[in-house]
Write a protein that holds these residues in place. Structure first.
Motif, PDB file in Angstrom:
ATOM      1  N   LEU A 106       4.277  15.776   1.636  1.00 48.05           N
ATOM      2  CA  LEU A 106       4.817  14.444   1.897  1.00 48.05           C
ATOM      3  C   LEU A 106       5.805  14.516   3.044  1.00 48.05           C
ATOM      4  CD1 LEU A 106       7.441  13.425  -0.800  1.00 48.05           C
ATOM      5  CD2 LEU A 106       6.716  15.766  -0.425  1.00 48.05           C
ATOM      6  N   SER A 107       6.061  13.348   3.627  1.00 49.28           N
ATOM      7  CA  SER A 107       6.932  13.267   4.796  1.00 49.28           C
ATOM      8  C   SER A 107       8.100  12.336   4.516  1.00 49.28           C
ATOM      9  CB  SER A 107       6.154  12.768   6.020  1.00 49.28           C
ATOM     10  OG  SER A 107       5.075  13.643   6.328  1.00 49.28           O
ATOM     11  N   GLY A 108       9.175  12.531   5.247  1.00 51.16           N
ATOM     12  CA  GLY A 108      10.335  11.669   5.098  1.00 51.16           C
ATOM     13  C   GLY A 108      11.466  12.113   5.997  1.00 51.16           C
ATOM     14  N   ILE A 109      12.620  11.514   5.768  1.00 51.11           N
ATOM     15  CA  ILE A 109      13.819  11.809   6.548  1.00 51.11           C
ATOM     16  C   ILE A 109      14.815  12.538   5.655  1.00 51.11           C
ATOM     17  CG2 ILE A 109      15.736  10.808   7.853  1.00 51.11           C
ATOM     18  CD1 ILE A 109      13.930   8.398   8.402  1.00 51.11           C
ATOM     19  N   VAL A 110      15.376  13.621   6.133  1.00 51.37           N
ATOM     20  CA  VAL A 110      16.325  14.410   5.341  1.00 51.37           C
ATOM     21  C   VAL A 110      17.627  13.623   5.182  1.00 51.37           C
ATOM     22  CG1 VAL A 110      17.677  16.534   5.228  1.00 51.37           C
ATOM     23  CG2 VAL A 110      15.333  16.586   6.116  1.00 51.37           C
ATOM     24  N   VAL A 111      18.064  13.464   3.924  1.00 55.65           N
ATOM     25  CA  VAL A 111      19.351  12.799   3.667  1.00 55.65           C
ATOM     26  C   VAL A 111      20.367  13.768   3.078  1.00 55.65           C
ATOM     27  CG1 VAL A 111      18.336  10.525   3.398  1.00 55.65           C
ATOM     28  CG2 VAL A 111      18.598  11.971   1.392  1.00 55.65           C
ATOM     29  N   MET A 112      19.905  14.913   2.558  1.00 56.72           N
ATOM     30  CA  MET A 112      20.844  15.922   2.060  1.00 56.72           C
ATOM     31  C   MET A 112      20.169  17.277   2.095  1.00 56.72           C
ATOM     32  SD  MET A 112      22.711  16.437  -1.643  1.00 56.72           S
ATOM     33  CE  MET A 112      21.434  17.553  -2.230  1.00 56.72           C
ATOM     34  N   ILE A 163      10.177  24.709  13.299  1.00 56.90           N
ATOM     35  CA  ILE A 163      11.061  23.826  14.053  1.00 56.90           C
ATOM     36  C   ILE A 163      10.809  24.075  15.524  1.00 56.90           C
ATOM     37  CG2 ILE A 163      13.445  23.129  14.482  1.00 56.90           C
ATOM     38  CD1 ILE A 163      14.198  24.243  11.766  1.00 56.90           C
ATOM     39  N   ALA A 164      10.320  23.058  16.209  1.00 57.75           N
ATOM     40  CA  ALA A 164       9.946  23.213  17.612  1.00 57.75           C
ATOM     41  C   ALA A 164      11.110  23.749  18.430  1.00 57.75           C
ATOM     42  CB  ALA A 164       9.468  21.874  18.178  1.00 57.75           C
ATOM     43  N   GLY A 165      10.832  24.796  19.216  1.00 58.22           N
ATOM     44  CA  GLY A 165      11.836  25.343  20.113  1.00 58.22           C
ATOM     45  C   GLY A 165      12.752  26.359  19.494  1.00 58.22           C
ATOM     46  N   LEU A 166      12.603  26.600  18.161  1.00 61.45           N
ATOM     47  CA  LEU A 166      13.478  27.540  17.477  1.00 61.45           C
ATOM     48  C   LEU A 166      12.625  28.659  16.899  1.00 61.45           C
ATOM     49  CD1 LEU A 166      16.483  27.824  16.932  1.00 61.45           C
ATOM     50  CD2 LEU A 166      16.150  26.647  14.769  1.00 61.45           C
ATOM     51  N   ASP A 167      12.814  29.866  17.414  1.00 60.51           N
ATOM     52  CA  ASP A 167      11.948  30.972  17.032  1.00 60.51           C
ATOM     53  C   ASP A 167      12.205  31.457  15.619  1.00 60.51           C
ATOM     54  OD1 ASP A 167      10.986  30.736  19.528  1.00 60.51           O
ATOM     55  OD2 ASP A 167      11.848  32.579  20.333  1.00 60.51           O
ATOM     56  N   ILE A 168      13.462  31.767  15.334  1.00 59.04           N
ATOM     57  CA  ILE A 168      13.816  32.293  14.013  1.00 59.04           C
ATOM     58  C   ILE A 168      14.695  31.249  13.343  1.00 59.04           C
ATOM     59  CG2 ILE A 168      14.882  34.167  12.734  1.00 59.04           C
ATOM     60  CD1 ILE A 168      14.373  35.975  15.146  1.00 59.04           C
ATOM     61  N   ALA A 169      14.093  30.452  12.479  1.00 57.41           N
ATOM     62  CA  ALA A 169      14.812  29.340  11.858  1.00 57.41           C
ATOM     63  C   ALA A 169      15.193  29.688  10.428  1.00 57.41           C
ATOM     64  CB  ALA A 169      13.946  28.078  11.866  1.00 57.41           C
ATOM     65  N   SER A 170      16.283  29.075   9.966  1.00 52.57           N
ATOM     66  CA  SER A 170      16.701  29.199   8.572  1.00 52.57           C
ATOM     67  C   SER A 170      16.833  27.807   7.987  1.00 52.57           C
ATOM     68  CB  SER A 170      18.031  29.954   8.465  1.00 52.57           C
ATOM     69  OG  SER A 170      19.086  29.167   8.995  1.00 52.57           O
ATOM     70  N   ILE A 171      17.000  27.728   6.688  1.00 49.90           N
ATOM     71  CA  ILE A 171      17.088  26.435   6.017  1.00 49.90           C
ATOM     72  C   ILE A 171      18.272  25.621   6.543  1.00 49.90           C
ATOM     73  CG2 ILE A 171      18.433  27.368   4.103  1.00 49.90           C
ATOM     74  CD1 ILE A 171      15.823  24.535   3.939  1.00 49.90           C
ATOM     75  N   THR A 172      19.321  26.311   7.033  1.00 50.92           N
ATOM     76  CA  THR A 172      20.484  25.592   7.558  1.00 50.92           C
ATOM     77  C   THR A 172      20.172  24.870   8.866  1.00 50.92           C
ATOM     78  OG1 THR A 172      21.246  27.615   8.665  1.00 50.92           O
ATOM     79  CG2 THR A 172      22.133  27.157   6.464  1.00 50.92           C
ATOM     80  N   ASP A 173      19.052  25.217   9.520  1.00 50.56           N
ATOM     81  CA  ASP A 173      18.660  24.537  10.750  1.00 50.56           C
ATOM     82  C   ASP A 173      17.974  23.203  10.484  1.00 50.56           C
ATOM     83  OD1 ASP A 173      19.546  26.534  12.619  1.00 50.56           O
ATOM     84  OD2 ASP A 173      17.902  27.779  11.905  1.00 50.56           O
ATOM     85  N   VAL A 174      17.658  22.941   9.215  1.00 47.47           N
ATOM     86  CA  VAL A 174      17.103  21.632   8.842  1.00 47.47           C
ATOM     87  C   VAL A 174      18.288  20.694   8.650  1.00 47.47           C
ATOM     88  CG1 VAL A 174      15.722  20.340   7.188  1.00 47.47           C
ATOM     89  CG2 VAL A 174      15.134  22.720   7.729  1.00 47.47           C
ATOM     90  N   LEU A 175      18.367  19.671   9.485  1.00 45.09           N
ATOM     91  CA  LEU A 175      19.555  18.833   9.554  1.00 45.09           C
ATOM     92  C   LEU A 175      19.310  17.468   8.932  1.00 45.09           C
ATOM     93  CD1 LEU A 175      20.528  19.607  13.255  1.00 45.09           C
ATOM     94  CD2 LEU A 175      21.251  20.834  11.196  1.00 45.09           C
ATOM     95  N   VAL A 176      20.418  16.853   8.477  1.00 42.20           N
ATOM     96  CA  VAL A 176      20.346  15.473   8.020  1.00 42.20           C
ATOM     97  C   VAL A 176      19.811  14.608   9.158  1.00 42.20           C
ATOM     98  CG1 VAL A 176      21.720  13.485   7.287  1.00 42.20           C
ATOM     99  CG2 VAL A 176      22.169  15.740   6.300  1.00 42.20           C
ATOM    100  N   ASP A 177      18.917  13.682   8.829  1.00 44.29           N
ATOM    101  CA  ASP A 177      18.238  12.768   9.759  1.00 44.29           C
ATOM    102  C   ASP A 177      17.030  13.400  10.430  1.00 44.29           C
ATOM    103  OD1 ASP A 177      19.987  10.726   9.167  1.00 44.29           O
ATOM    104  OD2 ASP A 177      21.307  11.134  10.863  1.00 44.29           O
ATOM    105  N   ASP A 178      16.740  14.681  10.149  1.00 46.87           N
ATOM    106  CA  ASP A 178      15.499  15.255  10.656  1.00 46.87           C
ATOM    107  C   ASP A 178      14.309  14.591   9.976  1.00 46.87           C
ATOM    108  OD1 ASP A 178      16.339  17.047  12.547  1.00 46.87           O
ATOM    109  OD2 ASP A 178      16.379  18.787  11.203  1.00 46.87           O
ATOM    110  N   ASN A 179      13.243  14.339  10.751  1.00 48.19           N
ATOM    111  CA  ASN A 179      11.956  13.948  10.175  1.00 48.19           C
ATOM    112  C   ASN A 179      11.222  15.222   9.780  1.00 48.19           C
ATOM    113  OD1 ASN A 179      12.126  11.123  10.528  1.00 48.19           O
ATOM    114  ND2 ASN A 179      11.692  11.358  12.707  1.00 48.19           N
ATOM    115  N   VAL A 180      10.764  15.288   8.541  1.00 48.89           N
ATOM    116  CA  VAL A 180      10.159  16.534   8.057  1.00 48.89           C
ATOM    117  C   VAL A 180       8.867  16.229   7.299  1.00 48.89           C
ATOM    118  CG1 VAL A 180      12.338  17.802   7.872  1.00 48.89           C
ATOM    119  CG2 VAL A 180      11.531  16.455   5.928  1.00 48.89           C
TER     120      VAL A 180
END
Length: 877
Positions: free
Chosen positions: A455-461, A489-506
């Motif tokens: 499913l898709s949505g916008i991160v709120v927390m 995550i486009a443009g980020l080679d080694i990503a962690s869960i902290t790189d997923v930000l509020v307001d990101d479309n996921v």
């Protein structure tokens, strides 16, 4: 509203840390029934110290002790007595412009003036007696007078003054105290010592004060501490009727229960009809004390059989016993029907053809009415096949079998880690457990989210362990995050869960209710990015840079790529290790230049030698400043080098000799939006001076809850924080208002805790410049706020905190329209209606149960909380 959350800390708590004693002026907390290391369960004062702590009348010291043997001053005693009376809203009406007629410490004048004026108005302190000296220690005679006046029995003292005293040292008591001591004996407020003495001049200790306060409760009209009658009890729960409303309270390992003889007991020993004093949190018993030993009338007969008819209006039930005999019986006053789990059924909802057991009193009235079995009550589980919200139907699939159930408008939804769950939070594919009553589902518990779900949505927390998204349909989903989810995550080679930000479309991949994959889509990268080149291929198609936070970013190089590394446009060789700034378009590199600027915080300025020291990511650095340096500062267009201040955040540009030639100073301003367009907002500052803020510089725009916001998303009245770097706008951030219920107010550090209507708990800092709007009047004193107030808090353009206390209206619900943006309520006895706007989010509930508009019916009685005809909360009665 019965929601309770955390223990708030009041200003007196901190004040009395300093003055050797703590008194809290906020609602009680219940995390630990006895938090004091020096108060043991066998101590004579244990019961009262624990109770007074739970009621937040007294508190302990920072080292975790209570110090029961410490003396109490008259000021401390009066403040405790006031708190024991639970004056609540009465304090709001105290006129603080009045002067105190006696000296008190400066902190008390400033922080506790309302309480002391209340004590005078309530007759606790009679100023003509000149008997109150704040710093004097309170003795037993003085304290006895205070306690008698606290329960409003001061008039009895004159009548009882001539009565003989039972104490052997009555002659030691002051003449004025004799009537008060005799009155206190009459109302069981005091007792003497084993040798028959009273010791009227002995100084009172903290433990003795707690006991005296505890003994007075039965004579006080307590607004926050419940008094009621036991309806029935078990080892795990107690049903108590308070003010005509019966509620079930859970017994936990922390529950402290005392019988009518002040002896510890268990819930199973409680007897129907006993009057009790109750302290509870979220319907969990923290303290229960039996006030009377009254017992239920003895039963003279017990009848078991089948309930065949109920005449609700006449309070009559008809039971057919096991031998076929018919019994028509009246219910005694206050008797309610319960099932074996303690659930209460209104008489008109009691199911017929069920097995019951009833007991009769000496007059033949039913004094106990228990459902033994409940026909149609089942518990089952399955996977949701479909939810038909139009017809309130739930279709479950178990293997190849389908079962259809009707669910109640009041159905309770239980989803772990979702506080305000509704039927809309469930979806096809969820595995659930249902509980029904008369084949109608009244509770649904989510066991497991969809086994395989995308499913898709916008991160709120995102707290690294739990992710909450808002879907396209506006509903929220909450999932646990697997320890090592697959991240893209486009443009980020080694990503962690902290790189997923509020307001990101996921887009999420969910298995067994746990997120195993996250793809961030449509993230708007910075138009400019600074870092060191890690790699660039020989065909110049891919660039890898490392930013200051040690993150690697890989970008495709656009076919329109240009670069300038100091050797002319598109001349020279781009190599690893270069410090560069790149510009992006659609996440492709379109321009690269060597970075000859440094960002840092000013730590020293030497005007004589033209030296500037900065704290940068690479450490502290000192630069020579050109005598003709250009200073770019939004708040001062004529700024010179001497106008810089320590702690300014700056970006400096250097020449080939590493001499600073340009300085760009970061300034932040708070404005109020007056209008907006597609590429601008018009704002005004605290002096009502207007200006335009445009998006020519492509600033970062932050609006919580809005993905990829633009200037047009700002509305008139919004408060924004605008950050400039030099004269360029770098960032525009909405300062959102916080709306919800006040849980606590801390007068000392000027903070308040709010249970937001969005389900979040927020701690709000209150500026020294404060305006509170209440009932069309303005105040600037934080003490106007009460626990339980519904408020809207926002920061103004001049950095003042503005708090609006919502109005409350009891009315009848009619309908909503325009996608639940308009609310219709009745007026003039239902002959006409009024339209209100509906805030987003809107909190709809009954007691602790969250509702949606689907749970409301025309003519339902509701309480609405609103500001300027915008409704933020609807409380169904």
């Amino acid at each position: 509203m019965k929601r309770k959350f955390y223990k708030p800390i009041s200003f007196l708590t901190l004040i009395f840390f300093v003055f050797t004693m703590i008194f809290s002026l906020s609602m009680p907390a219940y995390a630990n029934a006895n938090p004091y290391a020096d108060v043991k369960s066998g101590d004579w004062h244990y019961q009262y110290v624990v109770k007074m702590n739970l009621r937040d009348v007294v508190a302990g010291y920072p080292d975790g002790t209570f110090k029961p043997d410490h003396a109490v001053t008259q000021l401390e005693a009066v403040l405790m007595a006031v708190r024991n009376m639970e004056p609540g809203a009465k304090l709001v009406n105290i006129d603080t412009s009045r002067s105190l007629p006696f000296p008190v410490p400066e902190w008390a004048e400033r922080q506790a003036k309302k309480e002391l004026l209340f004590a005078i108005d309530a007759g606790l302190i009679v100023t003509s007696e000149n008997a109150f000296v704040a710093d004097n220690l309170a003795n037993r005679a003085w304290m006895t007078r205070l306690m008698v006046r606290m329960i409003d029995k001061g008039a009895d003292a004159a009548l009882n003054a001539s009565e003989p005293s039972p104490f052997t040292d009555a002659h030691d008591a002051p003449t004025w105290a004799k009537g008060y001591i005799n009155t206190a004996i009459k109302y069981d407020l005091i007792s003497g010592f084993p040798d028959g003495s009273f010791k009227p001049n002995e100084i009172v200790t903290r433990a003795q004060t707690a006991v005296l306060l505890g003994r007075s409760e039965s004579y006080l009209d307590l607004s926050h501490t419940n008094k009621g009658k036991i309806l029935n009890s078990s080892s795990s729960s107690v049903n108590i009727t308070v003010n005509g409303i019966t509620s079930s309270y859970a017994v936990t390992s922390d529950s402290i229960i005392y019988d009518g003889n002040n002896k510890p007991t268990s819930a199973g020993n409680l007897i129907a009809g006993q009057e009790v004093l109750l302290v509870a949190a979220n319907y969990n018993i923290k303290y229960l004390e039996v006030l009377t030993e009254s017992k239920a009338p003895p039963a003279t007969a017990t009848i078991t059989g089948t309930l065949i008819k109920v005449l609700a209006e006449q309070s009559v039930i008809i039971v057919k016993d096991e031998e076929g005999n018919i019994h028509t019986k009246h219910l005694a006053t206050g008797v309610q029907c319960l099932d074996s789990n303690g659930k209460i059924y209104p008489l008109e909802q009691v199911p017929v053809n069920t097995e019951v057991a009833i007991s009769l009193d000496a007059q033949g009235f039913v004094n106990s009415f228990i459902l033994q079995t409940l026909s149609g009550q089942i518990k089952d589980s399955g996977v949701i096949y479909e939810i038909d919200s139009n017809n309130n139907l739930l279709i479950l699939k178990s293997q190849d079998t389908f079962s259809t159930f009707q669910y109640s408008d009041l159905v309770e939804i239980e989803i772990e880690k979702v506080r305000f769950a509704t039927i809309d939070d469930l979806q096809a594919g969820d595995e659930v457990k249902i509980q029904t009553d008369h084949n109608v589902v009244n509770k649904i518990t989510l066991l497991k989210s969809k086994q395989e779900l995308t499913l898709s949505g916008i991160v709120v927390m995102n707290n690294k362990e739990v992710l909450v998204i808002k879907k396209e349909d506006g509903l929220f989903e909450t999932f646990e995050v697997a320890p090592n989810p697959k991240l893209e995550i486009a443009g980020l080679d080694i990503a962690s869960i902290t790189d997923v930000l509020v307001d990101d479309n996921v887009t999420l991949d969910v298995e067994d209710g746990v997120i195993v994959g996250i793809k961030v889509t449509n993230r708007s990268y910075e138009d400019k990015l600074k870092g060191n080149i890690v790699a660039i291929d020989k065909d110049m198609t891919t660039l890898v840079i490392e930013t200051s936070n040690e993150k690697l970013h890989t970008f495709e190089i656009s076919k329109y790529f240009d670069y300038d590394i100091g050797e002319g446009k598109n001349s020279g060789t781009i190599t690893r290790g270069m410090k560069v700034e790149i510009e992006l378009l659609d996440n492709k590199v379109i321009y690269l230049t060597t970075k000859n600027t440094v960002e840092g915080i000013v730590i020293a300025i030497n005007l004589d030698r033209n030296l500037l020291s900065l704290k940068t990511d690479e450490g502290s650095m000192t630069y020579q400043v050109d005598k003709n340096v250009d200073i770019y500062m939004e708040k001062d267009v004529r700024a010179k080098f001497k106008d810089l201040d320590r702690n300014d955040l700056v970006e400096v540009k250097t020449n080939k000799d590493n001499i600073i030639t340009e300085i760009y100073v970061e300034n932040t301003f708070v404005y109020e939006v007056t209008s907006s367009g597609s590429d601008y907002i018009r704002v005004k500052d605290q002096k009502d001076k207007s200006r335009y803020v445009e998006d020519d510089d492509k600033p970062e725009i932050i609006i919580p809850g809005v993905s990829r916001p633009s200037m047009a998303d700002f509305k008139a009245g919004d408060v924004v924080r605008v950050t400039y770097k030099g004269y360029e706008v770098e960032k525009i951030e909405l300062i959102p208002a916080t709306a919800g219920e006040v849980l606590s107010v801390n007068w000392t550090d000027r903070t308040m805790t709010i249970a937001g209507f969005d389900g979040k708990i927020t701690k709000v800092r209150i500026a020294s410049d404060l305006t509170i709007s209440k009932n069309d009047k303005s105040y600037n004193n934080i003490s106007v706020l009460d626990i339980g107030d519904r408020v809207k808090v926002r920061e103004t353009a001049d950095r003042e905190t503005h708090i609006e206390i919502m109005n409350k209206l009891r009315t009848q619900y009619v309908d909503t329209e325009q996608n639940n943006s308009k609310l219709y309520i009745t007026r003039n006895q239902g002959y006409s209606y009024v339209i209100y706007d509906i805030a987003s989010p809107i909190y709809i509930h009954k007691d602790n149960q969250s509702y949606t508009f689907n749970n409301l019916r025309e003519n339902d009685w509701v309480n609405i909380y609103y500001i300027d005809k915008v409704v933020y909360e609807i409380e169904k009665e």
